[in-house]
Design a protein around this motif. Structure first.
Motif, PDB file in Angstrom:
ATOM      1  N   TYR A 234     -34.017  25.359  23.755  1.00  0.00           N
ATOM      2  CA  TYR A 234     -34.467  26.073  24.950  1.00  0.00           C
ATOM      3  C   TYR A 234     -34.943  27.480  24.596  1.00  0.00           C
ATOM      4  O   TYR A 234     -35.896  27.988  25.199  1.00  0.00           O
ATOM      5  N   GLN A 235     -34.298  28.106  23.620  1.00  0.00           N
ATOM      6  CA  GLN A 235     -34.766  29.418  23.175  1.00  0.00           C
ATOM      7  C   GLN A 235     -36.170  29.317  22.582  1.00  0.00           C
ATOM      8  O   GLN A 235     -37.001  30.204  22.797  1.00  0.00           O
ATOM      9  N   CYS A 236     -36.442  28.260  21.832  1.00  0.00           N
ATOM     10  CA  CYS A 236     -37.793  28.048  21.295  1.00  0.00           C
ATOM     11  C   CYS A 236     -38.805  27.890  22.430  1.00  0.00           C
ATOM     12  O   CYS A 236     -39.918  28.432  22.371  1.00  0.00           O
ATOM     13  N   TYR A 237     -38.402  27.166  23.473  1.00  0.00           N
ATOM     14  CA  TYR A 237     -39.282  26.989  24.635  1.00  0.00           C
ATOM     15  C   TYR A 237     -39.572  28.337  25.302  1.00  0.00           C
ATOM     16  O   TYR A 237     -40.715  28.642  25.644  1.00  0.00           O
ATOM     17  N   LEU A 238     -38.531  29.143  25.488  1.00  0.00           N
ATOM     18  CA  LEU A 238     -38.714  30.458  26.116  1.00  0.00           C
ATOM     19  C   LEU A 238     -39.587  31.368  25.267  1.00  0.00           C
ATOM     20  O   LEU A 238     -40.342  32.192  25.789  1.00  0.00           O
ATOM     21  N   PHE A 239     -39.492  31.227  23.955  1.00  0.00           N
ATOM     22  CA  PHE A 239     -40.313  32.036  23.072  1.00  0.00           C
ATOM     23  C   PHE A 239     -41.787  31.647  23.181  1.00  0.00           C
ATOM     24  O   PHE A 239     -42.677  32.490  23.087  1.00  0.00           O
ATOM     25  N   ALA A 240     -42.059  30.365  23.419  1.00  0.00           N
ATOM     26  CA  ALA A 240     -43.432  29.861  23.409  1.00  0.00           C
ATOM     27  C   ALA A 240     -44.106  29.893  24.773  1.00  0.00           C
ATOM     28  O   ALA A 240     -45.341  29.943  24.852  1.00  0.00           O
ATOM     29  N   CYS A 241     -43.328  29.888  25.858  1.00  0.00           N
ATOM     30  CA  CYS A 241     -43.915  29.708  27.190  1.00  0.00           C
ATOM     31  C   CYS A 241     -43.511  30.814  28.153  1.00  0.00           C
ATOM     32  O   CYS A 241     -42.461  31.444  28.008  1.00  0.00           O
ATOM     33  N   ILE A 242     -44.373  31.011  29.157  1.00  0.00           N
ATOM     34  CA  ILE A 242     -44.079  31.946  30.240  1.00  0.00           C
ATOM     35  C   ILE A 242     -43.304  31.223  31.325  1.00  0.00           C
ATOM     36  O   ILE A 242     -43.676  30.125  31.739  1.00  0.00           O
ATOM     37  N   THR A 243     -42.225  31.827  31.785  1.00  0.00           N
ATOM     38  CA  THR A 243     -41.441  31.270  32.874  1.00  0.00           C
ATOM     39  C   THR A 243     -40.769  32.406  33.623  1.00  0.00           C
ATOM     40  O   THR A 243     -40.635  33.514  33.091  1.00  0.00           O
ATOM     41  N   SER A 244     -40.390  32.154  34.848  1.00  0.00           N
ATOM     42  CA  SER A 244     -39.721  33.200  35.619  1.00  0.00           C
ATOM     43  C   SER A 244     -38.331  33.491  35.036  1.00  0.00           C
ATOM     44  O   SER A 244     -37.680  32.600  34.491  1.00  0.00           O
ATOM     45  N   THR A 283     -33.533  35.371  17.749  1.00  0.00           N
ATOM     46  CA  THR A 283     -34.507  34.687  18.615  1.00  0.00           C
ATOM     47  C   THR A 283     -34.541  35.316  20.005  1.00  0.00           C
ATOM     48  O   THR A 283     -35.606  35.470  20.610  1.00  0.00           O
ATOM     49  N   THR A 284     -33.365  35.699  20.508  1.00  0.00           N
ATOM     50  CA  THR A 284     -33.315  36.387  21.810  1.00  0.00           C
ATOM     51  C   THR A 284     -34.116  37.684  21.770  1.00  0.00           C
ATOM     52  O   THR A 284     -34.853  38.011  22.711  1.00  0.00           O
ATOM     53  N   LEU A 285     -33.989  38.414  20.669  1.00  0.00           N
ATOM     54  CA  LEU A 285     -34.753  39.659  20.509  1.00  0.00           C
ATOM     55  C   LEU A 285     -36.254  39.379  20.481  1.00  0.00           C
ATOM     56  O   LEU A 285     -37.031  40.099  21.124  1.00  0.00           O
ATOM     57  N   GLN A 286     -36.673  38.332  19.773  1.00  0.00           N
ATOM     58  CA  GLN A 286     -38.095  38.012  19.688  1.00  0.00           C
ATOM     59  C   GLN A 286     -38.656  37.569  21.037  1.00  0.00           C
ATOM     60  O   GLN A 286     -39.808  37.864  21.371  1.00  0.00           O
ATOM     61  N   ILE A 287     -37.839  36.872  21.827  1.00  0.00           N
ATOM     62  CA  ILE A 287     -38.278  36.497  23.185  1.00  0.00           C
ATOM     63  C   ILE A 287     -38.488  37.752  24.018  1.00  0.00           C
ATOM     64  O   ILE A 287     -39.467  37.876  24.769  1.00  0.00           O
ATOM     65  N   ARG A 288     -37.572  38.695  23.868  1.00  0.00           N
ATOM     66  CA  ARG A 288     -37.661  39.953  24.618  1.00  0.00           C
ATOM     67  C   ARG A 288     -38.895  40.762  24.194  1.00  0.00           C
ATOM     68  O   ARG A 288     -39.553  41.395  25.024  1.00  0.00           O
ATOM     69  N   LEU A 289     -39.241  40.701  22.907  1.00  0.00           N
ATOM     70  CA  LEU A 289     -40.366  41.483  22.405  1.00  0.00           C
ATOM     71  C   LEU A 289     -41.710  40.837  22.727  1.00  0.00           C
ATOM     72  O   LEU A 289     -42.715  41.534  22.908  1.00  0.00           O
ATOM     73  N   GLN A 291     -43.849  39.610  25.172  1.00  0.00           N
ATOM     74  CA  GLN A 291     -44.038  39.622  26.616  1.00  0.00           C
ATOM     75  C   GLN A 291     -45.428  39.117  26.996  1.00  0.00           C
ATOM     76  O   GLN A 291     -46.323  39.023  26.146  1.00  0.00           O
ATOM     77  N   PRO A 292     -45.647  38.764  28.274  1.00  0.00           N
ATOM     78  CA  PRO A 292     -46.998  38.389  28.723  1.00  0.00           C
ATOM     79  C   PRO A 292     -47.972  39.526  28.495  1.00  0.00           C
ATOM     80  O   PRO A 292     -47.603  40.704  28.587  1.00  0.00           O
ATOM     81  N   GLN A 293     -49.203  39.171  28.183  1.00  0.00           N
ATOM     82  CA  GLN A 293     -50.223  40.190  27.969  1.00  0.00           C
ATOM     83  C   GLN A 293     -50.441  40.951  29.256  1.00  0.00           C
ATOM     84  O   GLN A 293     -50.437  40.392  30.340  1.00  0.00           O
ATOM     85  N   ASN A 294     -50.665  42.249  29.119  1.00  0.00           N
ATOM     86  CA  ASN A 294     -50.876  43.084  30.293  1.00  0.00           C
ATOM     87  C   ASN A 294     -52.154  42.686  31.002  1.00  0.00           C
ATOM     88  O   ASN A 294     -53.160  42.359  30.363  1.00  0.00           O
ATOM     89  N   LYS A 295     -52.106  42.722  32.320  1.00  0.00           N
ATOM     90  CA  LYS A 295     -53.291  42.423  33.128  1.00  0.00           C
ATOM     91  C   LYS A 295     -54.302  43.534  32.967  1.00  0.00           C
ATOM     92  O   LYS A 295     -53.977  44.701  32.864  1.00  0.00           O
TER      93      LYS A 295
END
Length: 301
Positions: A234-244, A283-289, A291-295
């Motif tokens: 699930y951490q790999c999924y969060l790293f690869a995808c945008i989710t709420s 991995t948690t740190l990398q997910i935090r870093l 982020q979605p690209q700025n609009k």
């Protein structure tokens, strides 16, 4: 005063704004008319290739061709022939400057904002008709408009016959295609290590199942192994995808990894526990870093 007030270039199929003039006009009437121009931009696919809309003291004129629309807002008294010559000039320059593949592959609003320089220069020229080059064959355009007048769009067709009210019109088409920031080497390493940890947990879990069948061992250890494996995946999924709530979910997954390893402390060495927890934290740190690209900025459009 008779003048062109605003212009933009949009993609016809979804209304994605590609470029626009960056005027900072604080006039409330102009600002309101720009909202109507945005509504039109999203409906170009269903409208003829040359149209006009009268809105209070302003006219909104637009043309479309080859999947791209050109929209302009001008004073009510601004001549139609000049308005459509202006749009025609924007069209010729844009299709010369950008390839169809670039336009079709654009995913972010205002991907071609540099075209604003040409829009501004052309707008200045057309706001001072005396400075227009004799190359512009206004007579031909006037004849074309007389033979094929612009289609007059009604507010009913736009679905805003009762006005826009306080509704804020913003471009929505990009949200489903929003991207995360580019991958980094530490991010890739963290994902690979998480997959490794998930695999190790699965292997130990299946071995525990075999042991359970033979020796009637504790079922809870098997559950801990599989939960730990699921948390890593699930951490790999969060790293690869945008989710709420992406960051919060990553911390919960890391917490689950820590709990599973605490429960399995008797079955693992200190170094194994350290490895699994450290990979989860990394991995948690990398997910935090990541982020979605700025609009892209709205450029007061």
């Amino acid at each position: 005063m008779s003048a062109i007030l605003f212009a933009s270039v949009v993609r016809v199929r979804d209304g994605l704004p590609l470029s626009a003039s960056t005027d900072h006009d604080q006039n409330a009437s102009v600002h309101e008319s720009k909202k109507y121009a945005k509504v039109i931009s999203k409906k170009l696919e269903r409208l003829p290739d040359r149209c006009s809309l009268r809105r209070g003291p302003h006219n909104i004129n637009f043309i479309s061709s080859l999947g791209v629309g050109y929209v302009m807002l001008c004073s009510e008294s601004y001549p139609n022939v000049l308005a459509f010559c202006f749009l025609d000039e924007l069209q010729k320059e844009f299709i010369t400057t950008y390839e169809t593949a670039q336009i079709n592959n654009a995913v972010r609003p205002y991907s071609f904002i540099e075209f604003d320089n040409f829009i501004q220069k052309t707008k200045q020229r057309f706001n001072n008709p005396r400075s227009l080059s004799t190359k512009k064959n206004l007579a031909d355009m006037q004849t074309e408009i007389r033979l094929r007048p612009p289609y007059q769009v009604s507010l009913h067709e736009l679905g805003v016959e009762n006005g826009l009210g306080q509704k804020t019109l913003t471009y929505k088409g990009i949200a489903p295609h929003q991207r995360l920031e580019p991958l980094t080497l530490p991010g890739i390493i963290s994902a690979l290590l998480s997959i490794l940890c998930a695999g190790l947990n699965l292997i130990r879990g299946f071995h525990a199942i075999e042991s359970l069948l033979q020796n009637d061992d504790d079922l809870s250890c098997i559950i801990a192994f599989f939960l730990g494996s699921a948390a890593c995946v699930y951490q790999c999924y969060l790293f690869a995808c945008i989710t709420s709530w992406r960051n919060a979910k990553s911390f919960l997954a890391f917490g689950l990894i820590c709990l599973c390893n605490m429960y399995l402390h008797e079955l693992r060495s200190l170094w194994q526990l350290f490895f699994h927890v450290t990979v989860g934290a990394f991995t948690t740190l990398q997910i935090r870093l990541r982020q979605p690209q700025n609009k892209s900025p709205d450029y007061n459009v």
